[in-house]
Design an enzyme around this catalytic site. Structure first.
Site, PDB file in Angstrom:
ATOM      1  N   TYR A  24      71.102  -0.787  -1.895  1.00 52.89           N
ATOM      2  CA  TYR A  24      70.647  -1.842  -0.565  1.00 52.89           C
ATOM      3  C   TYR A  24      69.408  -1.878  -0.502  1.00 52.89           C
ATOM      4  CZ  TYR A  24      75.562  -0.158   0.864  1.00 52.89           C
ATOM      5  OH  TYR A  24      76.832   0.312   1.071  1.00 52.89           O
ATOM      6  N   HIS A  55      78.496   5.544  -5.772  1.00 53.81           N
ATOM      7  CA  HIS A  55      78.828   4.174  -5.302  1.00 53.81           C
ATOM      8  C   HIS A  55      80.038   3.616  -5.526  1.00 53.81           C
ATOM      9  CE1 HIS A  55      76.616   0.702  -2.754  1.00 53.81           C
ATOM     10  NE2 HIS A  55      77.980   0.942  -2.530  1.00 53.81           N
TER      11      HIS A  55
HETATM   12  N1  LIG Z   1      80.477   1.621  -0.206  1.00 50.62           N
HETATM   13  C1  LIG Z   1      80.630   0.288  -0.435  1.00 50.62           C
HETATM   14  O1  LIG Z   1      80.808  -0.187  -1.260  1.00 50.62           O
HETATM   15  C2  LIG Z   1      80.230  -0.501   0.798  1.00 50.62           C
HETATM   16  C3  LIG Z   1      80.669  -1.579   0.652  1.00 50.62           C
HETATM   17  C4  LIG Z   1      80.436  -2.442   1.803  1.00 50.62           C
HETATM   18  C5  LIG Z   1      79.782  -1.917   3.023  1.00 50.62           C
HETATM   19  N2  LIG Z   1      79.579  -0.612   2.843  1.00 50.62           N
HETATM   20  C6  LIG Z   1      78.680   0.140   4.378  1.00 50.62           C
HETATM   21  O2  LIG Z   1      79.561  -0.344   5.200  1.00 50.62           O
HETATM   22  C7  LIG Z   1      78.734  -0.796   6.271  1.00 50.62           C
HETATM   23  C8  LIG Z   1      79.317  -2.030   7.158  1.00 50.62           C
HETATM   24  O3  LIG Z   1      79.987  -2.953   6.221  1.00 50.62           O
HETATM   25  P1  LIG Z   1      80.369  -4.365   6.955  1.00 50.62           P
HETATM   26  O4  LIG Z   1      79.159  -5.034   7.368  1.00 50.62           O
HETATM   27  O5  LIG Z   1      81.354  -5.126   6.089  1.00 50.62           O
HETATM   28  O6  LIG Z   1      81.082  -3.607   8.262  1.00 50.62           O
HETATM   29  P2  LIG Z   1      82.058  -4.337   9.514  1.00 50.62           P
HETATM   30  O7  LIG Z   1      81.915  -3.293  10.400  1.00 50.62           O
HETATM   31  O8  LIG Z   1      83.381  -4.872   9.042  1.00 50.62           O
HETATM   32  O9  LIG Z   1      81.001  -5.529  10.084  1.00 50.62           O
HETATM   33  C9  LIG Z   1      79.729  -5.662  10.502  1.00 50.62           C
HETATM   34  C10 LIG Z   1      79.581  -6.974  10.997  1.00 50.62           C
HETATM   35  O10 LIG Z   1      80.411  -7.510  12.047  1.00 50.62           O
HETATM   36  C11 LIG Z   1      79.521  -8.283  12.979  1.00 50.62           C
HETATM   37  N3  LIG Z   1      80.163  -8.390  14.268  1.00 50.62           N
HETATM   38  C12 LIG Z   1      80.678  -7.290  15.013  1.00 50.62           C
HETATM   39  N4  LIG Z   1      81.253  -7.792  16.182  1.00 50.62           N
HETATM   40  C13 LIG Z   1      81.435  -8.981  15.846  1.00 50.62           C
HETATM   41  C14 LIG Z   1      82.077 -10.158  16.709  1.00 50.62           C
HETATM   42  N5  LIG Z   1      82.620  -9.660  17.896  1.00 50.62           N
HETATM   43  N6  LIG Z   1      82.289 -11.351  16.119  1.00 50.62           N
HETATM   44  C15 LIG Z   1      81.840 -11.618  15.055  1.00 50.62           C
HETATM   45  N7  LIG Z   1      81.019 -10.834  13.911  1.00 50.62           N
HETATM   46  C16 LIG Z   1      80.877  -9.404  14.489  1.00 50.62           C
HETATM   47  C17 LIG Z   1      78.204  -7.772  12.773  1.00 50.62           C
HETATM   48  O11 LIG Z   1      77.244  -8.824  12.856  1.00 50.62           O
HETATM   49  P3  LIG Z   1      76.237  -8.748  14.155  1.00 50.62           P
HETATM   50  O12 LIG Z   1      74.977  -8.283  13.489  1.00 50.62           O
HETATM   51  O13 LIG Z   1      75.949 -10.164  14.713  1.00 50.62           O
HETATM   52  O14 LIG Z   1      76.553  -8.006  15.414  1.00 50.62           O
HETATM   53  C18 LIG Z   1      78.308  -7.200  11.376  1.00 50.62           C
HETATM   54  O15 LIG Z   1      77.520  -7.896  10.514  1.00 50.62           O
HETATM   55  C19 LIG Z   1      77.570  -1.664   5.484  1.00 50.62           C
HETATM   56  O16 LIG Z   1      76.152  -1.852   6.076  1.00 50.62           O
HETATM   57  C20 LIG Z   1      77.309  -0.397   4.421  1.00 50.62           C
HETATM   58  O17 LIG Z   1      76.597   0.511   4.799  1.00 50.62           O
HETATM   59  C21 LIG Z   1      79.791   0.245   1.810  1.00 50.62           C
END
Ligand SMILES: NC(=O)c1ccc[n+]([C@@H]2O[C@H](COP(=O)([O-])OP(=O)(O)OC[C@H]3O[C@@H](n4cnc5c(N)ncnc54)[C@H](OP(=O)(O)O)[C@@H]3O)[C@@H](O)[C@H]2O)c1
Length: 309
Positions: A51, A105
């Protein structure tokens, strides 16, 4: 209490919600958002070498002035670089003496997972990391084999988990549960962010109505009902507060969880419906203009074909 810390199989505890610094945050200076997240009550920060956010997490930790024991920091090993070297670089980026959790990862890119895991056991033994785990291990046989030939069983497996892929993840989750491996769930908000308008929306709304919560909070309660750690993120202060307020909510009933599972098993809405719902007004307008131009030029071309002179 939905956000009580969860016990790991190595005797350590992990906070039930993490503030992630990947997905749309990666490759950006997001120090201000991490600082805000810590200030608002997130104690668990999830980063990764890939990241390129470790140094911003490090800055935010320093700025917070919190004791090291008040924070739980996870980072993830990428590939290629020797593990001993990579973990030391991560610690330097983060300004820390130890990590709370160190994950492999993407094991699919690691030539020999068992050998890499031996190195992980070593960095744990050396005191550089408290707990070790894996991410994106979805193959049951691969996980069973790793456990069989290793001294230390992974403490966690961080995977994508939401109601629309739960049925696919069920067998790896059952294997994790059999070995006391805690599942960490990322991208759980997919029913809202990626697949709005699908079958899961109705049971989410119904549960949200019963407990006076938002659909986002219901998804996180569903993740907790599955025993998983929530790994989420946001740049919005309002969403940070909404996420953390899950701590005050009651658990979902078995019936609510079952109806979300059943709706999720129907699968997400079709691609075109989802695309249209996710388009903003500007994108929709551009679509109409492009469509009109396509039809006009099409008609013109057809005319030239029929009446070439
Ligand atoms: N291990 C891996 O391979 C892997 C892969 C992917 C992710 N991850 C980890 O997991 C974390 C979270 O991943 P993710 O972003 O996919 O998680 P998520 O919890 O599914 O989504 C978070 C996103 O949802 C948006 N959101 C929240 N409430 C909302 C609403 N009411 N309407 C529309 N959008 C909304 C947020 O945007 P706003 O900023 O606008 O609130 C944010 O960008 C990453 O940062 C990373 O640390 C790990």
């Amino acid at each position: 209490m939905p956000l009580e810390p969860i016990s790991l199989n190595d005797g350590n505890k992990i906070p039930a919600i993490a503030y992630g610094t990947g997905s749309k945050m990666k490759f950006h200076d997001i120090t201000q958002y991490i600082e805000q997240a810590i200030e608002m009550g997130f104690s668990h920060i999830d980063t990764a070498v890939f990241y390129q956010t470790e140094k911003y997490v490090g800055k935010a930790i320093k700025e917070s002035g919190l004791a090291r024991s008040e924070l739980f920091i996870t980072t993830k090993y990428p590939r290629e670089v020797p593990i001993q070297k990579s973990v030391k670089e991560s610690l330097a980026n983060l300004g820390l003496q130890y990590l709370d959790l160190y994950l492999i990862h993407q094991p699919q890119f690691i030539p020999d997972l068992v050998e890499a895991w031996k190195e992980f056991e070593k960095v744990q033994q050396d005191g550089l990391v408290k707990s070790i785990g894996i991410s994106n291990v979805l193959n049951v046989q691969q996980l069973e084999h790793l456990i069989k030939v290793s001294k230390v069983t992974p403490a966690v497996n961080q995977i994508e988990l939401h109601p629309y892929n739960y049925h696919k993840m069920k067998s790896i989750m059952d294997t994790c549960s059999k070995h006391n491996i805690v599942v960490e769930a990322y991208s759980s908000l997919a029913p809202i962010t990626t697949y709005p308008g699908g079958p899961v929306d109705a049971p989410l709304r119904a549960a949200a109505h019963r407990i006076g919560a938002t659909p986002t909070q219901v998804i996180f309660l569903w993740v907790r009902a599955k025993g998983a750690v929530i790994v989420t993120t946001t740049t919005s202060e309002a969403h940070m507060a909404e996420y953390l307020a899950v701590a005050e909510l009651p658990a979902l009933t078995d019936e609510e969880v079952a109806s979300i599972d059943a709706a999720g098993a129907k699968g997400p809405p079709s691609g075109i419906v989802t695309r249209l719902r996710l388009m903003n007004t500007k994108e929709k307008l551009l679509g109409v203009v492009a469509g009109t131009m396509f039809m006009v030029y099409g008609a013109f071309g057809l005319g030239r074909l029929m009446y070439p002179y």
